[in-house]
Design an enzyme around this catalytic site. Structure first.
Site, short mmCIF file in Angstrom:
data_model
loop_
_atom_site.label_atom_id
_atom_site.label_comp_id
_atom_site.label_asym_id
_atom_site.label_seq_id
_atom_site.Cartn_x
_atom_site.Cartn_y
_atom_site.Cartn_z
N HIS A 1 -3.70 4.22 4.91
CA HIS A 1 -4.95 3.50 5.00
C HIS A 1 -6.11 4.02 4.51
O HIS A 1 -6.68 3.56 3.65
CB HIS A 1 -5.08 3.05 6.51
CG HIS A 1 -6.35 2.30 6.78
ND1 HIS A 1 -6.77 1.31 6.41
CD2 HIS A 1 -7.20 2.87 7.66
CE1 HIS A 1 -8.05 0.96 6.73
NE2 HIS A 1 -8.38 2.04 7.47
N ARG B 1 0.84 -1.21 0.16
CA ARG B 1 0.03 -0.15 -0.24
C ARG B 1 1.07 1.23 -0.09
O ARG B 1 1.50 1.56 0.88
CB ARG B 1 -0.89 -0.07 1.31
CG ARG B 1 -2.12 0.97 1.32
CD ARG B 1 -2.68 0.99 2.58
NE ARG B 1 -2.00 1.65 3.46
CZ ARG B 1 -1.68 1.56 4.92
NH1 ARG B 1 -2.46 0.52 5.45
NH2 ARG B 1 -1.05 2.34 5.64
N TYR C 1 3.78 5.39 11.62
CA TYR C 1 3.88 3.91 12.14
C TYR C 1 4.98 3.18 10.94
O TYR C 1 5.29 2.07 10.98
CB TYR C 1 2.66 3.08 11.88
CG TYR C 1 1.71 3.26 10.88
CD1 TYR C 1 2.21 2.60 9.79
CD2 TYR C 1 0.44 4.14 10.96
CE1 TYR C 1 1.04 2.68 8.74
CE2 TYR C 1 -0.27 4.14 9.96
CZ TYR C 1 0.00 3.45 8.81
OH TYR C 1 -0.82 3.86 7.55
#
Lengths: 339, 331
Positions: free
Chosen positions: A247, A243, A256
């Site tokens: 998100h 990805r 993160y």
């Protein structure tokens, strides 16, 4: 891990489709990326609600749809617009849903695609039911369900896989392992060496493929579909991808993962390697790239125009969507809402 | 020295105090560690307390709550977070069939001191599956306590009380409240909670009509009361704070004074907490004091629409409370 086309665009196996078909699939990937980037831009302008980008996952989605028959079901997630579109769901409806309009969740007649699942994992069992119904009705169709690595931690994954296996339902489970469940990296989600290996526990085939390799995905889904139609039950395919974006637009990946973590994945971009392959086959050049990109941009401009030209949902819509016939108390509330 | 802070920060302070003050406390849930929670409530706690006590989990609500139940049975004090209260439905077996019943089914020998924190409510444009108010569902189950703080101070104090409670507590935070500022005094003593679960409270005194509310509707009721004061209507507001156990006494007493009642919650009206509050009043001699029919204010009886304007229309707003109060006063 199955790979047919390397990041450099070299063949290391037998391509499952000819060059002409590859051109068409590459054009689809260009279109999908144009949708995705448009989606991110529109959200920043406040014209879409939350948007979940899929940049980097185009080959996994376009490649998965390519072998499907016209009647095959697609049961996918909020990150699967390319897969849904490739099976017939129009871009303008996909945009409409993200504008914040439930009518975007109504596919046109004869498009065998369920609206995207918003909760994680709950839709996999639907695919099992669709496939089971197809078997009972004697229909020659399968159900392909797509989900992320994160969804394999949900109980739904276990129950869907197990049901599909013991009933031999004609299902294909496509896991797009994009590396993260929001902030949680793949290795913190499961001790299994791969996601594909989980298939062993259900007694069904599990295949790990390079999810950024269009040919590998097409090949694996073709085999899985044939097996399902032959009555041999489901297959679990793990498409290893990444990805590249957040998100969703509500997320900040800097919290993160290191800023430069996506860089090597840019070099493994699914579009880049397909283009290299086609250029080497003299089937593509700068000119065709520009033309395809321009066409895709125009398509997306038109799609959002259509979505935004849709008259706003009236309060009626909310109440009409509730029951086959509107009960009196909702009729009264509708009256209040109209005021 | 009284200060102000946000609802989210007050929760964060309570969590930090609990983690620091008692080794049996630990926190787990999706994105609660590295990310600091989807709404920032657990920001900084991983760095301070380490990953054994602030645990990022896979997307596994069943296991999050179920493992919380198991740990609680040993005397640990787990705080589990469900990222959106809508996802508690994936954990209904451990919550309803296990947590709520194990003390009873183990003949009273075991306790389940588990806290399930979950953001609920609408107004954030998050659509049908991320916006529900499910408190009535949980409140219907014997064995569960259901807490819904409205104020910044209560967010902190009631969380401490929930963790100290030896029973399973569903602690529902409202997403729109996280950024609200309010008066705040932290306490270092996380052993002895200041607040008590099962105590409602008059937070605005008035004489003409009683509004009973909880969570964000308490805030809207206070706003409505200010507007109504301009029209010469003097409203008393009761913050229920917990809907199970429901402390109906102060509502009865207030109704005996004002003679009029409006109950407000964000959940849809049918079979909701409002019905329970009204029943609790009319089952007592407060019934004799009612001067007008009671009114319930709640969401329309539909899932939350995605479109902002429709969402606003479906959710009960301050104006809806004002209208309901005026109708009751007129009748």
């Amino acid at each position: 891990m199955l790979q047919i086309l390397t990041p450099e665009g070299d063949l290391v196996g037998e391509p499952p489709v000819d060059v002409e078909r590859t051109v068409s699939l590459y054009q689809q990937m260009i279109e999908a990326r144009a949708y995705d980037r448009k989606g991110m831009a529109l959200q920043k302008q406040g014209r879409l609600a939350t948007y979940a980008p899929f940049e980097g996952q185009e080959a996994a989605q376009i490649g998965a749809a390519a072998p499907l028959g016209d009647d095959d079901w697609v049961v996918a997630t909020y990150r699967d617009a390319a897969l849904m579109w490739a099976q017939g769901y129009p871009w303008e409806l996909l945009f409409l849903g993200r504008v914040g309009d439930e009518r975007g969740g109504s596919p046109p007649d004869h498009v065998p695609v369920l609206p995207p699942s918003i909760t994680v994992g709950g839709h996999m069992v639907h695919a099992v039911g669709l496939a089971w119904a197809a078997r009972l009705l004697g229909e020659e169709r399968i159900a392909l369900t797509s989900f992320g690595d994160g969804a394999t931690s949900e109980g739904d994954f276990h129950e869907a896989m197990n049901f599909a296996a013991v009933f031999d339902t004609p299902c294909v489970f496509l896991c797009q392992n994009n590396g993260y469940a929001i902030s949680l990296p793949r290795e913190a989600q499961t001790r299994s060496e791969t996601i594909a290996i989980k298939a062993d526990a259900y007694g069904v085939p599990g295949v790990q493929v390079d999810g950024n390799d269009l040919f590998a995905v097409v090949s694996a889904v073709t085999t899985a579909r044939q097996s399902a139609l032959a009555g041999a039950g489901p297959t679990l395919i793990e498409a290893v991808t990444y990805r590249l974006g957040p998100h969703t637009t509500a997320d900040d990946p800097k919290r993160y993962r290191p800023d430069d973590e996506p860089d090597p994945w840019r070099e493994r971009d699914p579009l880049v390697r397909a283009r290299r392959y086609l250029e080497a086959a003299d089937a593509w050049d700068e000119e065709s790239e520009r033309a395809a990109t321009d066409r895709a941009t125009e398509t997306m401009d038109r799609a959002i125009e259509l979505a935004e030209a849709t008259p706003d949902t009236a309060p009626d819509h909310v109440f009409e969507g509730m029951f086959a016939e509107m009960p009196p108390h909702l009729r009264q509330q509708l009256g209040e809402a109209r005021r | 020295m009284p200060e102000t802070t946000t609802y989210a920060k007050a929760l964060n302070t309570a969590l930090a105090g609990l983690l620091a003050g008692d080794e049996r406390v630990f926190l787990m849930g999706e994105d609660v560690g590295v990310y600091g929670g989807a709404f920032g409530v657990s920001d900084g706690l991983l760095d301070r307390f380490g990953e054994d006590r602030v645990r990022d989990t896979p997307i596994s609500e069943d296991a999050i709550v179920g493992a919380g139940v198991g740990a609680a049975l040993t005397g640990m004090l787990p705080i589990v977070e469900i990222q959106f209260s809508d996802f508690v439905v994936n954990a209904m077996d451990p919550l309803i069939n296990q947590a709520a019943k194990l003390h009873f089914m183990y003949g009273g020998r075991a306790n389940v001191p588990l806290v399930i924190r979950a953001p609920g409510g609408g107004g954030t444009g998050a659509a049908a599956q991320h916006s529900q108010s499910l408190e009535a569902w949980f409140a219907h189950i014997p064995g569960l306590k259901v807490v819904l703080p409205a104020t910044v101070q209560d967010a902190h104090d009631l969380l401490i009380a929930a963790v100290r409670d030896p029973n399973p507590v569903v602690f529902l935070e409202h997403k729109l409240l996280y950024k609200t500022e309010g008066h705040f005094e932290a306490t270092d003593d996380v052993e002895n909670p200041v607040a008590k679960i099962g105590e409602s409270r008059v937070i605005r005194h008035g004489s003409d009509l009683t509004i009973a509310a909880y969570s964000i509707m308490t805030i809207r009721a206070l706003q409505a009361a200010e507007q109504l004061a301009d029209d010469g209507i003097d409203v008393e507001v009761i913050d229920l704070r917990t809907v199970r156990p429901l402390d109906i006494g102060p509502v009865r007493e207030s109704v005996m004074k004002t003679g009029r009642l409006v109950v407000a919650h964000e959940a849809p009206i049918p079979v909701g907490v409002g019905a329970e509050v009204v029943a609790g009043v009319v089952e007592s001699n407060a019934l004799d004091y009612l001067l007008a029919p009671v009114r319930r204010v709640g969401a329309m009886d539909v899932p939350m629409p995605y479109a902002k304007d429709l969402e606003q229309a479906v959710i009960p707003q301050t104006g809806d409370i004002v209208d309901a109060v005026k109708e009751v006063i007129k009748s």
